[in-house]
Scaffold this active site. Structure first.
Site, PDB file in Angstrom:
ATOM      1  N   GLY A 460     -40.924  44.382  73.074  1.00  0.00           N
ATOM      2  CA  GLY A 460     -40.240  44.556  74.356  1.00  0.00           C
ATOM      3  C   GLY A 460     -40.707  45.813  75.049  1.00  0.00           C
ATOM      4  N   ASP A 461     -39.763  46.662  75.439  1.00  0.00           N
ATOM      5  CA  ASP A 461     -40.118  47.906  76.106  1.00  0.00           C
ATOM      6  C   ASP A 461     -39.931  49.105  75.172  1.00  0.00           C
ATOM      7  OD1 ASP A 461     -37.372  47.685  75.986  1.00  0.00           O
ATOM      8  OD2 ASP A 461     -37.022  48.560  77.961  1.00  0.00           O
ATOM      9  N   GLU A 462     -39.879  48.857  73.890  1.00  0.00           N
ATOM     10  CA  GLU A 462     -39.701  49.930  72.882  1.00  0.00           C
ATOM     11  C   GLU A 462     -41.060  50.324  72.301  1.00  0.00           C
ATOM     12  OE1 GLU A 462     -37.748  49.640  68.744  1.00  0.00           O
ATOM     13  OE2 GLU A 462     -36.107  50.182  70.113  1.00  0.00           O
TER      14      GLU A 462
END
Length: 556
Positions: A460-462
């Site tokens: 994801g955005d991690e």
């Protein structure tokens, strides 16, 4: 063996050639020396045996000759009748001058009184009790070697010793068959030594031989020096000679040395029965076999010389074959260093040409496989969308970073990052715009870290950053976090629209906050959630999470 394998092929070929030639030289030296030693030993043995036989024959011939001379002279009427002693004296003195071997010649009357003698020695003396008269009056007499007590002082010493004699005596018989006296002679034993020294000494391989004349009772009559005369000898070769045999043996003599010993009996000549003497001729074994030792030495020397010559030739000749191989090896090393990207054509023997072409083809295949494996490894360890490392890369890098920190006594910083309010961008601008933002974030993160640090996408955005920092590097870790936050605040352009976004960061440190990757990632994640709880666009160190949790509980 390992050291041998480290040297070049040319050197190995040269050394192998040298060892082969030296080995052949040693083998030839042994075989030829063994065969030559046996043959030479047989040859010298037969030679010394032949010398012994010649010496025996010469002694017997000499005695036979002089016995005949005495017998002939005893038949002269002037001597038989004993009437004119003056004439008799003239005859025997002339004989003495012509044949010096007759040291003393005397004419004895029937009572044993010397009536005439060479040099008038013992004239008027009665020697009836001496063997020369006692045996001579009864027939022809030849006596063994002995000292002459009455004459010893009349003659000079021979080699420092009293002169030795051999007696020859015959009876004098007148026309009436009556005994008128005895014709007595003393032959100087010096003649035997002269025969030995002039006839046989220094003949080729038999130089420096020693010749011995041995009496019937084993007494040495003539030896290699005066000290041996008169001593007793008992060796196998003497026993063989006394049995009438002719041959040779290797015997150990009283001096403890081994000699090739030839033997022969002096058993007379024609009607002369001899005195049962034995002749021994010896030569030291080591001296006799000296030519064999010299031959072995020459073979070894020439072997060493040829080893050097052939090893040089082999080294030079091997260059025609090894040179192309060396060129191939050097080219491969250059490829490993990155100096060239393909092998050059190397020409030589047919096998060298085949090897060169085969290596070129093999390296081309390996290069293709290496590129393919590199691409596969890159795909396996990197996120497809952002090009950042994935979880596999993260696990591998963690092991490397912790090992380096332990080795250099430094720390490892783990920064867990998450974009704030990323979902609205996907909802408003679409997933394509969201992907563009993620790719741009990845670029900015890579600009913020050093070349050896890792930036990975968790999903994801991690995202995660793992980097080595100095000991007590809390300040360095927070400075990195601030630099990242500043980079992310800059607007993003996607689909013609300006997009602003923020980021929250959680930080953990090795070894302060944990010692294994899972623990450290978990602690960084805890710090990340603490940062989000504190507010957007910030960072939190794991060590501060307890305080933040306490403050949140108080406000609640």
């Amino acid at each position: 063996m390992k050291n041998w394998l480290r040297v070049g092929i040319r050197v190995q070929i040269a050394l192998a050639t040298a060892l082969l030639v030296v080995g052949l030289a040693v083998l030839m030296s042994f075989v030829i020396g063994k065969r030559s030693g046996t043959d030479l030993q047989e040859q010298i043995g037969l030679g010394v045996s032949d010398i012994a036989l010649q010496m025996a024959d010469e002694l017997d011939r000499t005695m036979w000759t002089h016995r005949g001379e005495v017998s002939v002279l005893s038949t002269l009427s002037t001597i038989r009748e004993l009437e004119d002693t003056h004439e008799i004296s003239n005859i025997i003195n002339r004989l003495r001058r012509e044949l010096p071997i007759f040291t003393w010649i005397g004419i004895l009357d029937h009572e044993g009184t010397v009536v005439a003698a060479t040099g008038d020695l013992l004239v008027g003396a009665n020697i009836s009790q001496r063997p020369v008269f006692q045996y001579g009056k009864n027939g022809q007499f030849i006596g063994d070697v002995h000292d002459a007590k009455l004459l010893a002082e009349k003659f000079p010493l021979y080699n420092g010793e009293p002169i030795q004699f051999v007696d020859i005596a015959v009876p004098l018989i007148n026309d009436d068959e009556e005994l008128t006296g005895v014709f007595a002679t003393h032959l100087s034993w010096e003649w035997a030594d002269t025969v030995r020294r002039t006839l046989f000494s220094g003949q080729g391989i038999h130089r420096n031989v020693d010749i011995f004349v041995i009496a019937e009772n084993g007494t040495v009559l003539l030896g290699e020096d005066d000290a041996s005369a008169g001593t007793s000898l008992n060796i196998d070769a003497l026993q063989e000679a006394q049995r009438g045999h002719i041959g040779w043996k290797i015997n150990t003599w009283p001096d403890g040395n081994e000699y090739l010993t030839g033997y022969a009996p002096a058993d007379g000549h024609l009607d002369y029965p001899g005195l049962n003497w034995s002749i021994l001729v010896r030569q030291h074994v080591e001296e006799a076999l000296a030519p064999v030792h010299n031959l072995r030495r020459d073979i070894l020397i020439w072997g060493l010389v040829l080893a050097v010559v052939f090893s040089v030739i082999a080294w030079w000749g091997a260059g025609f074959f090894v040179g192309p191989i060396g060129q191939i090896a050097n080219s491969i090393e250059a490829m490993k260093r990155g100096e060239i990207d393909q092998l050059p054509d190397v020409h030589g023997a047919r096998e060298i040409n085949i090897l060169s072409k085969s290596l070129q083809a093999l390296l081309a295949k390996l290069t293709e496989k290496d590129v393919a494996l590199g691409e596969m490894e890159h795909i396996a360890h990197h996120d497809k969308l952002t090009g950042l490392g994935n979880r596999l890369a993260l696990d591998a890098y963690f092991e490397h970073a912790i090992a380096r920190a332990n080795r250099e006594e430094t720390e490892v910083a783990i920064l867990m990052m998450d974009l704030d309010d990323f979902k609205p961008i996907n909802d408003k601008y679409g997933h394509g715009a969201g992907d563009d933002v993620l790719r741009e974030v990845a670029k900015r993160l890579r600009r913020c870290v050093r070349g050896g640090d890792l930036v990975a996408r968790q999903g994801g955005d991690e995202m995660v950053i793992v980097c080595n920092i100095e000991r007590d590097g809390t300040t360095e870790a927070t400075m990195l976090a601030e630099r990242i936050l500043h980079e992310i605040l800059m607007p993003f352009i996607t689909g013609g629209s300006r997009v602003s976004i923020q980021m929250s960061i959680g930080i953990s440190l090795y070894p302060a906050h944990g010692t294994n990757p899972e623990e450290l990632l978990g602690q960084a994640d805890t710090a990340l959630y603490a940062a989000k709880a504190r507010g957007k666009n910030g960072y939190v160190m794991y060590s501060e999470t307890d305080t933040i949790s306490h403050d949140s509980s108080s406000r609640a």
